[in-house]
Design a protein around this motif. Structure first.
Motif, PDB file in Angstrom:
ATOM      1  N   ARG A  31       0.832  -1.206   0.000  1.00  0.00           N
ATOM      2  CA  ARG A  31       0.000   0.000   0.000  1.00  0.00           C
ATOM      3  C   ARG A  31       0.869   1.260   0.000  1.00  0.00           C
ATOM      4  NH1 ARG A  31      -4.838   0.586  -2.043  1.00  0.00           N
ATOM      5  NH2 ARG A  31      -6.392   0.431  -0.433  1.00  0.00           N
ATOM      6  N   GLU A  32       1.966   1.241   0.744  1.00  0.00           N
ATOM      7  CA  GLU A  32       2.864   2.396   0.764  1.00  0.00           C
ATOM      8  C   GLU A  32       3.477   2.622  -0.619  1.00  0.00           C
ATOM      9  OE1 GLU A  32       4.234   2.151   5.456  1.00  0.00           O
ATOM     10  OE2 GLU A  32       5.418   1.139   3.930  1.00  0.00           O
ATOM     11  N   ILE A  33       3.803   1.555  -1.310  1.00  0.00           N
ATOM     12  CA  ILE A  33       4.340   1.679  -2.669  1.00  0.00           C
ATOM     13  C   ILE A  33       3.282   2.253  -3.605  1.00  0.00           C
ATOM     14  CG2 ILE A  33       5.169   0.379  -4.675  1.00  0.00           C
ATOM     15  CD1 ILE A  33       6.612  -1.468  -2.643  1.00  0.00           C
TER      16      ILE A  33
ATOM     17  N   TYR B 186      -3.119  14.615  -1.952  1.00  0.00           N
ATOM     18  CA  TYR B 186      -3.582  13.583  -1.017  1.00  0.00           C
ATOM     19  C   TYR B 186      -5.033  13.183  -1.257  1.00  0.00           C
ATOM     20  CZ  TYR B 186       0.617  14.577   1.784  1.00  0.00           C
ATOM     21  OH  TYR B 186       1.905  14.740   2.223  1.00  0.00           O
ATOM     22  N   ASN B 187      -5.904  14.157  -1.565  1.00  0.00           N
ATOM     23  CA  ASN B 187      -7.321  13.848  -1.778  1.00  0.00           C
ATOM     24  C   ASN B 187      -7.536  12.996  -3.018  1.00  0.00           C
ATOM     25  OD1 ASN B 187      -8.184  15.238   0.512  1.00  0.00           O
ATOM     26  ND2 ASN B 187      -8.257  17.181  -0.597  1.00  0.00           N
ATOM     27  N   VAL B 188      -6.819  13.275  -4.081  1.00  0.00           N
ATOM     28  CA  VAL B 188      -6.935  12.483  -5.314  1.00  0.00           C
ATOM     29  C   VAL B 188      -6.386  11.077  -5.084  1.00  0.00           C
ATOM     30  CG1 VAL B 188      -6.219  12.320  -7.730  1.00  0.00           C
ATOM     31  CG2 VAL B 188      -6.856  14.542  -6.774  1.00  0.00           C
ATOM     32  N   ILE B 189      -5.261  10.984  -4.386  1.00  0.00           N
ATOM     33  CA  ILE B 189      -4.689   9.668  -4.066  1.00  0.00           C
ATOM     34  C   ILE B 189      -5.695   8.870  -3.235  1.00  0.00           C
ATOM     35  CG2 ILE B 189      -2.872   8.473  -2.783  1.00  0.00           C
ATOM     36  CD1 ILE B 189      -1.002  10.835  -3.512  1.00  0.00           C
ATOM     37  N   ALA B 190      -6.324   9.523  -2.273  1.00  0.00           N
ATOM     38  CA  ALA B 190      -7.323   8.856  -1.428  1.00  0.00           C
ATOM     39  C   ALA B 190      -8.472   8.327  -2.273  1.00  0.00           C
ATOM     40  CB  ALA B 190      -7.832   9.819  -0.363  1.00  0.00           C
ATOM     41  N   ASP B 191      -8.959   9.136  -3.205  1.00  0.00           N
ATOM     42  CA  ASP B 191     -10.047   8.700  -4.095  1.00  0.00           C
ATOM     43  C   ASP B 191      -9.607   7.533  -4.974  1.00  0.00           C
ATOM     44  OD1 ASP B 191     -11.766  10.605  -3.073  1.00  0.00           O
ATOM     45  OD2 ASP B 191     -11.427  12.038  -4.712  1.00  0.00           O
ATOM     46  N   ASN B 192      -8.420   7.613  -5.535  1.00  0.00           N
ATOM     47  CA  ASN B 192      -7.924   6.556  -6.435  1.00  0.00           C
ATOM     48  C   ASN B 192      -7.730   5.223  -5.720  1.00  0.00           C
ATOM     49  OD1 ASN B 192      -7.862   8.386  -8.521  1.00  0.00           O
ATOM     50  ND2 ASN B 192      -5.658   8.675  -8.484  1.00  0.00           N
ATOM     51  N   LEU B 193      -7.279   5.274  -4.475  1.00  0.00           N
ATOM     52  CA  LEU B 193      -6.978   4.043  -3.741  1.00  0.00           C
ATOM     53  C   LEU B 193      -8.082   3.651  -2.761  1.00  0.00           C
ATOM     54  CD1 LEU B 193      -3.183   4.644  -3.004  1.00  0.00           C
ATOM     55  CD2 LEU B 193      -4.207   3.321  -4.847  1.00  0.00           C
TER      56      LEU B 193
ATOM     57  N   PRO C 138      -8.337  10.593   3.240  1.00  0.00           N
ATOM     58  CA  PRO C 138      -7.143  11.452   3.137  1.00  0.00           C
ATOM     59  C   PRO C 138      -6.223  11.323   4.354  1.00  0.00           C
ATOM     60  CG  PRO C 138      -9.071  12.662   2.429  1.00  0.00           C
ATOM     61  CD  PRO C 138      -9.566  11.350   2.994  1.00  0.00           C
ATOM     62  N   SER C 139      -6.777  11.104   5.534  1.00  0.00           N
ATOM     63  CA  SER C 139      -5.929  10.962   6.723  1.00  0.00           C
ATOM     64  C   SER C 139      -5.121   9.664   6.677  1.00  0.00           C
ATOM     65  CB  SER C 139      -6.766  11.032   8.004  1.00  0.00           C
ATOM     66  OG  SER C 139      -7.708   9.988   8.041  1.00  0.00           O
ATOM     67  N   THR C 140      -5.680   8.622   6.076  1.00  0.00           N
ATOM     68  CA  THR C 140      -4.937   7.368   5.917  1.00  0.00           C
ATOM     69  C   THR C 140      -3.786   7.570   4.940  1.00  0.00           C
ATOM     70  OG1 THR C 140      -6.928   6.079   6.364  1.00  0.00           O
ATOM     71  CG2 THR C 140      -5.114   4.927   5.286  1.00  0.00           C
TER      72      THR C 140
ATOM     73  N   ARG D  88      -2.230  10.389   4.418  1.00  0.00           N
ATOM     74  CA  ARG D  88      -1.229  11.173   5.161  1.00  0.00           C
ATOM     75  C   ARG D  88      -0.393  10.270   6.066  1.00  0.00           C
ATOM     76  NH1 ARG D  88      -5.469  14.674   5.016  1.00  0.00           N
ATOM     77  NH2 ARG D  88      -5.040  16.662   4.028  1.00  0.00           N
ATOM     78  N   LYS D  89      -1.042   9.326   6.723  1.00  0.00           N
ATOM     79  CA  LYS D  89      -0.325   8.413   7.620  1.00  0.00           C
ATOM     80  C   LYS D  89       0.631   7.517   6.832  1.00  0.00           C
ATOM     81  CE  LYS D  89       0.703   6.675  11.547  1.00  0.00           C
ATOM     82  NZ  LYS D  89       1.555   7.444  12.433  1.00  0.00           N
ATOM     83  N   HIS D  90       0.179   7.020   5.667  1.00  0.00           N
ATOM     84  CA  HIS D  90       1.067   6.217   4.817  1.00  0.00           C
ATOM     85  C   HIS D  90       2.283   7.032   4.392  1.00  0.00           C
ATOM     86  CE1 HIS D  90      -1.103   2.502   4.481  1.00  0.00           C
ATOM     87  NE2 HIS D  90      -2.173   3.052   3.927  1.00  0.00           N
ATOM     88  N   ILE D  91       2.064   8.272   4.008  1.00  0.00           N
ATOM     89  CA  ILE D  91       3.164   9.129   3.567  1.00  0.00           C
ATOM     90  C   ILE D  91       4.111   9.420   4.728  1.00  0.00           C
ATOM     91  CG2 ILE D  91       3.729  11.445   2.701  1.00  0.00           C
ATOM     92  CD1 ILE D  91       1.224  11.139   0.881  1.00  0.00           C
ATOM     93  N   GLU D  92       3.556   9.619   5.907  1.00  0.00           N
ATOM     94  CA  GLU D  92       4.395   9.812   7.096  1.00  0.00           C
ATOM     95  C   GLU D  92       5.270   8.578   7.337  1.00  0.00           C
ATOM     96  OE1 GLU D  92       3.437   9.957  11.821  1.00  0.00           O
ATOM     97  OE2 GLU D  92       2.207  11.246  10.538  1.00  0.00           O
ATOM     98  N   ASN D  93       4.686   7.394   7.197  1.00  0.00           N
ATOM     99  CA  ASN D  93       5.441   6.147   7.370  1.00  0.00           C
ATOM    100  C   ASN D  93       6.516   5.991   6.298  1.00  0.00           C
ATOM    101  OD1 ASN D  93       3.868   5.482   9.577  1.00  0.00           O
ATOM    102  ND2 ASN D  93       2.483   4.197   8.411  1.00  0.00           N
ATOM    103  N   ILE D  94       6.183   6.376   5.069  1.00  0.00           N
ATOM    104  CA  ILE D  94       7.142   6.309   3.960  1.00  0.00           C
ATOM    105  C   ILE D  94       8.347   7.203   4.255  1.00  0.00           C
ATOM    106  CG2 ILE D  94       7.510   6.959   1.538  1.00  0.00           C
ATOM    107  CD1 ILE D  94       4.522   6.088   1.086  1.00  0.00           C
ATOM    108  N   TYR D  95       8.080   8.429   4.690  1.00  0.00           N
ATOM    109  CA  TYR D  95       9.161   9.369   5.011  1.00  0.00           C
ATOM    110  C   TYR D  95      10.067   8.795   6.091  1.00  0.00           C
ATOM    111  CZ  TYR D  95       6.827  13.240   2.497  1.00  0.00           C
ATOM    112  OH  TYR D  95       6.266  14.059   1.560  1.00  0.00           O
TER     113      TYR D  95
END
Length: 78
Positions: free
Chosen positions: A21-23, A35-42, A46-48, A50-57
């Motif tokens: 999912r992070e990939i 983030y909103n478009v990514i949330a819609d696509n997946l 949006p908060s999820t 953001r959390k994935h991106i935080e984990n990726i960083y």
């Protein structure tokens, strides 16, 4: 040290483990989507995203999108 300079010149590539999912999130991020478009696509909130991106960083040890994308490409993650 001077007899075997090849040993010192070798740089090992970091082993970075991202979840599937992070990939997926990182691939969407690399396309310039927000983030909103990514949330819609997946089909995520949006908060999820953001959390994935935080984990990726954290896992990639970077501080922004560009660094994350560059490091992911250099490690053949995306």
């Amino acid at each position: 040290m001077l007899r075997n300079p090849v040993e010192f010149a070798q740089v090992e590539q970091e082993e970075v483990k991202l979840s599937t999912r992070e990939i997926e999130v990182l691939e969407q991020l690399s396309k310039g989507l927000n983030y909103n478009v990514i949330a819609d696509n997946l089909i995520l909130s949006p908060s999820t995203v953001r959390k994935h991106i935080e984990n990726i960083y954290t896992k990639l040890q970077v501080h922004n999108k560009l660094e994350a994308i560059e490091k992911a490409k250099s490690n053949n993650l995306i």
